[in-house]
Structures are given as C-alpha cells and as structure tokens.
Enzyme design. Structure first.
Site, PDB file in Angstrom:
ATOM      1  N   HIS A 160      12.232   5.270  -6.388  1.00 45.97           N
ATOM      2  CA  HIS A 160      11.791   5.923  -5.137  1.00 45.97           C
ATOM      3  C   HIS A 160      10.324   5.596  -4.818  1.00 45.97           C
ATOM      4  O   HIS A 160       9.657   6.356  -4.127  1.00 45.97           O
ATOM      5  CB  HIS A 160      11.948   7.447  -5.196  1.00 45.97           C
ATOM      6  CG  HIS A 160      13.253   7.916  -5.760  1.00 45.97           C
ATOM      7  ND1 HIS A 160      14.332   8.254  -4.969  1.00 45.97           N
ATOM      8  CD2 HIS A 160      13.662   8.074  -7.048  1.00 45.97           C
ATOM      9  CE1 HIS A 160      15.347   8.622  -5.736  1.00 45.97           C
ATOM     10  NE2 HIS A 160      14.968   8.518  -7.012  1.00 45.97           N
ATOM     11  N   SER A 281      -9.236 -10.975   8.467  1.00 42.88           N
ATOM     12  CA  SER A 281      -9.174 -10.349   9.782  1.00 42.88           C
ATOM     13  C   SER A 281     -10.380 -10.806  10.595  1.00 42.88           C
ATOM     14  O   SER A 281     -11.473 -10.979  10.055  1.00 42.88           O
ATOM     15  CB  SER A 281      -9.189  -8.825   9.627  1.00 42.88           C
ATOM     16  OG  SER A 281      -9.646  -8.226  10.824  1.00 42.88           O
ATOM     17  N   LYS A 287     -10.947  -7.263   4.929  1.00 44.08           N
ATOM     18  CA  LYS A 287      -9.493  -7.410   4.805  1.00 44.08           C
ATOM     19  C   LYS A 287      -9.040  -8.788   4.370  1.00 44.08           C
ATOM     20  O   LYS A 287      -9.646  -9.799   4.688  1.00 44.08           O
ATOM     21  CB  LYS A 287      -8.822  -7.064   6.141  1.00 44.08           C
ATOM     22  CG  LYS A 287      -8.841  -5.571   6.391  1.00 44.08           C
ATOM     23  CD  LYS A 287      -8.029  -5.206   7.595  1.00 44.08           C
ATOM     24  CE  LYS A 287      -6.539  -5.248   7.289  1.00 44.08           C
ATOM     25  NZ  LYS A 287      -5.765  -5.084   8.506  1.00 44.08           N
ATOM     26  N   GLU A 294       4.332 -11.152   4.177  1.00 45.15           N
ATOM     27  CA  GLU A 294       4.954 -10.441   5.299  1.00 45.15           C
ATOM     28  C   GLU A 294       5.986 -11.317   6.005  1.00 45.15           C
ATOM     29  O   GLU A 294       7.075 -10.868   6.367  1.00 45.15           O
ATOM     30  CB  GLU A 294       3.888  -9.993   6.294  1.00 45.15           C
ATOM     31  CG  GLU A 294       2.935  -8.950   5.721  1.00 45.15           C
ATOM     32  CD  GLU A 294       1.713  -8.777   6.604  1.00 45.15           C
ATOM     33  OE1 GLU A 294       1.783  -7.967   7.538  1.00 45.15           O
ATOM     34  OE2 GLU A 294       0.697  -9.450   6.376  1.00 45.15           O
TER      35      GLU A 294
END
Ligand code: ARG
Length: 462
Positions: A160, A281, A287, A294
């Site tokens: 979980h 970024s 970042k 992704e």
C-alpha cells in the site's frame, strides 16, 4: 450513382473522389517498412518457382537481380514510392517491371497479396520478437548489476506504499529480473508459435501450381508451412501475441518507472538518476525532473492502445482476408518502436542510477518496520500464540510511538512491563539488518538468498 453527386462531396478533398479513395486505400505511407521482408519473400518465392519448373532459370535470375537492385534503391533513399500503387507489394513489383521488363510479371504466379502481406508481416514481427528479447536481456543484466552491488543494502519494503518490512535493495532489483524473464519467455513462446510460413496460401484457397511450400518456409527461416490456407491469410494472432507480450512488458516497465519517480523525489531520495535521463526546470533551479521515467510510465498507454485497436479490427471479421486488416500495421509498428525505446531507456536509467544507501537504511527502520520480527520472536522464544504476540507487539509499538522512539530504542524494562517473559535476546532480531538476515526462506529477502538468485540468473544469462 451519378457522377454529379460524387463530384459535390468529392470537392471537399483536393483532387476529388479519386484522391479520397487513394488516401484511404493506400498503405504505402507506412507499409514501406516491410520492404526488406517483401523482397526476401519474393526472392524465396521466385527461387522456389524456378526449382519447381514454373519459372525459367533466366527469368528467376532476372527477378532476383532486379529485386536486389530495388532493395538497394530503397536503402539509398531514391526509390519512387507512389500512393497510386497502393502498397509496398505493388510498388516493388512495378519498379521491378521498369528494371527488368516482362519477367517481372511472372513473379506473382501462384501467389496473392494476401499471402504476401501475411508472410511479410510475420517476418517483421518475428524480428521484433528477437529485438525485444535482446532488449529485455540487456535490461535484466542492468538490474542484476544493481542487485549485485547492493545485495545486502537494507531498504523499506512496501505494501500500500506504506512501510511494511525491511527488505534488501538486491531483492527489490531481482523482483524485476523475474518479471522480465517472464516477459522474455512470452516473446520466445510467441515467436515459436508464429514461426510457420503462410506463403503459398495464395489468395485464400491454395494454388493449382505445383509449388513447394516447404522450400519457401525453410528459405525464410520458418519451421514449417502453415497447414490451412484460409487460416494463413486470415490470421493475425502473431501480431496480437506480440502486442500482448509487449503490453505486459511495458506494464512492468511502468511500475519501475513509477518507483523511480517516487524514489528520486526530494521526500524519498532513495536514488539519484543520472543527468542523461532527467531535465532541469526552466524556473525552479533546484529541480531535476525524472522525464524519461515519466515517459516510460506512459508508454504502456500507446502499446496497450495498439493491442486494443488490433483486437477491435480483427473482431468479427469473417474469413478470410478483409481490407480491415490493412489497419494492423501502424499499430504494431508504433507499439514495437515504443517498446524498444522503452527497454533501451530503462536499461540506461537502471545502469546509471545511484542508490542513496543511507537514505534507504534510514527509511528501512522507520515506521516500526521490524514489528513483525518482534512478534515472530515472541512466538519462537516465548511460545506465545501468534495472535497474542501480535497484541503484545501492538502495545510495544504504541509505547515507542508515544515516546517518539523506534522499537530497538525501548529498554528491556519497558518491554518487560508489557510482557514479563521478554529477555535481552529480543534485541538480536530488532535491527533492520537482523530482520533481513533472518528472512532465509526460499525466495526471501535475506542477502544470502538474494545472492543465490543472482548467481542463478547470471548463469542462465551467460
Ligand atoms: N496493403 C494490403 C494490406 O496491408 C495488402 C493486401 C491487399 N490484398 C488485397 N486483396 N487487397 O493488407
């Protein structure tokens, strides 16, 4: 039907009705990717026709040389592809006619585009199975490499996405080796089943010419010819099986991609991805976005989409060939490209990623992850029924939680206040290292078990 009515709606398309039909009917825009397979199939077919006395040796030689020239032209980028000639089969044949003249017209004896496209596409998909198997092997090696480096690095195991029990980094890496091995075997299995040659089924019913289908099958590397001419021209199972195997494989990749997205976040810091697979970024200098991960997570959308699309094309098609089946190729091409790229990108990411061993260890011990070890110890050492041990452990977890400390930080006195029988031996099972070392059941997370699995896989991949 009046031409007048046609020209009215046809006018919306530059070039009118004919242009609309050409645009919907032509497949050359995409099936040119089958040129090498088409030429290989034609050369095998012509050689067989000559061996059977259906073509003269002179015609066969002219055809063979002409086909090789066509191939060279296509590969040099100066082949005049034409949508008016519909597809790769007719484009090549027309060009052959220009090059060698009359004998070109004899190549299509005892053959139809229906068995021609079936054999071309099978050859192409078979190659993609081999490419997928190669890509999977390379990725398995990358995971093995990571597993070997960190066979005993402790990290949290999750259910979980909640910290459950400590596991080893090597064990987690090896879970993907198992998944990929199943993927590989699915491609191997599909390849075996698709390795029958439909060439010679002709339009649908076979042919009256004395062809030798065993000869063409062998020349093209198939195990045998297909046994039913109707099925041969109607079947696209091989493409569906490829897409099925590709979908499951891409699903596996998407799961590790998701883990990388989570693990590389500032909150987890389990891994650092290499700069090659991340982007910065434009406005937030801190970042490092896991773009490749992704995109890999997303690729299953396309691959499974292709799978659904082809199933939907094939559903309810009466035997044998219908033009619907021309819609098979783009889906498979796109899915295969996506899969090969995904495997390569994942291999690079896995090879280049660096585990943050300290962060893994710190997280492994958090969330009372050794509570199960404590309960098991109470059963083993004090002979408590597991349910009672579970209850005692729950009280100890609550005590530690209230004190803001971890289980191994409780004193023996504190523990004995919950159950008088507890001895100092309990501390032997409480650390994360003790915990993983104790999971020695076959396939368990103990470093020795993991090392045994690594050795087994290294041997089988060698
Ligand atoms: N371009 C066609 C396809 O991809 C080739 C087969 C055409 N056969 C036919 N009978 N029209 O399916």
């Amino acid at each position: 039907m009046s031409d007048g009515a046609n020209s009215m709606w046809g006018g919306r398309f530059a070039g009118g009705v004919n242009a609309i039909m050409e645009a919907i009917n032509a497949s050359i825009g995409f099936d040119k990717r089958l040129y090498a397979q088409d030429i290989a199939g034609s050369r095998a077919h012509a050689a067989m026709l000559a061996a059977q006395g259906i073509l003269t040796p002179a015609d066969q030689q002219a055809i063979d040389a002409g086909l090789q020239q066509v191939k060279a032209e296509i590969e040099a980028g100066d082949f005049p592809f034409s949508a008016a000639l519909e597809d790769i089969h007719m484009n090549i044949e027309a060009r052959l006619k220009t090059i060698i003249g009359e004998p070109a017209g004899r190549l299509h004896t005892a053959r139809s585009r229906n068995d021609q496209v079936a054999v071309d596409f099978r050859l192409w998909v078979r190659e993609q199975c081999d490419a997928a198997i190669g890509g999977i092997d390379a990725l398995m090696r990358a995971f093995l490499h990571q597993a070997e480096a960190g066979a005993d690095w402790v990290m949290p195991g999750f259910t979980h996405l909640q910290t459950a029990q400590p596991v080893t980094w090597g064990h987690h890496m090896m879970a993907y080796v198992e998944m990929l091995a199943r993927d590989r075997s699915r491609f191997e299995d599909a390849r075996k089943r698709m390795n029958e040659c439909p060439l010679g089924a002709a339009a649908l019913a076979g042919t009256s010419f004395p062809i030798d289908r065993h000869m063409t099958a062998a020349a093209l590397g198939f195990d045998r010819p297909t046994a039913n001419s109707l099925d041969s021209t109607a079947d696209r199972d091989f493409a569906l099986e490829f897409l099925g195997a590709a979908s499951i494989c891409a699903m596996h990749l998407s799961r590790f991609a998701e883990e990388l997205v989570i693990w590389s976040s500032a909150q987890f810091r389990f891994v650092r991805l290499s700069d090659s697979f991340t982007t910065g970024s434009s406005i937030m200098p801190q970042k490092k976005n896991p773009d490749a991960a992704e995109l890999l997570r997303a690729k299953l959308g396309r691959i499974l989409g292709a799978n659904v699309a082809l199933f939907t094309v094939m559903k309810g098609l009466a035997l044998t060939y219908s033009k619907d089946m021309q819609e098979d190729k783009e889906q498979v091409f796109d899915a295969a490209d996506s899969l090969m790229l995904s495997l390569a990108a994942m291999e690079g990411m896995v090879r280049d990623m660096t585990a943050n061993v300290d962060a893994l260890r710190a997280a492994a011990g958090s969330g009372f992850s050794t509570a199960t070890d404590l309960a098991d110890w109470l059963v083993r050492a004090l002979n408590l029924p597991f349910r009672d041990a579970h209850h005692v452990t729950g009280s100890l977890v609550k005590m530690a939680e209230d004190a803001g400390i971890d289980l191994p930080d409780l004193t023996l006195e504190q523990m004995q206040s919950v159950h008088a029988g507890i001895t100092k031996d309990v501390f032997d099972v409480l650390g994360v290292d003790n915990s993983v070392r104790s999971r020695i059941s076959y396939g368990g997370t103990a470093p020795d078990q993991v090392r045994a699995q690594i050795a087994r896989w290294k041997e089988s991949l060698a």
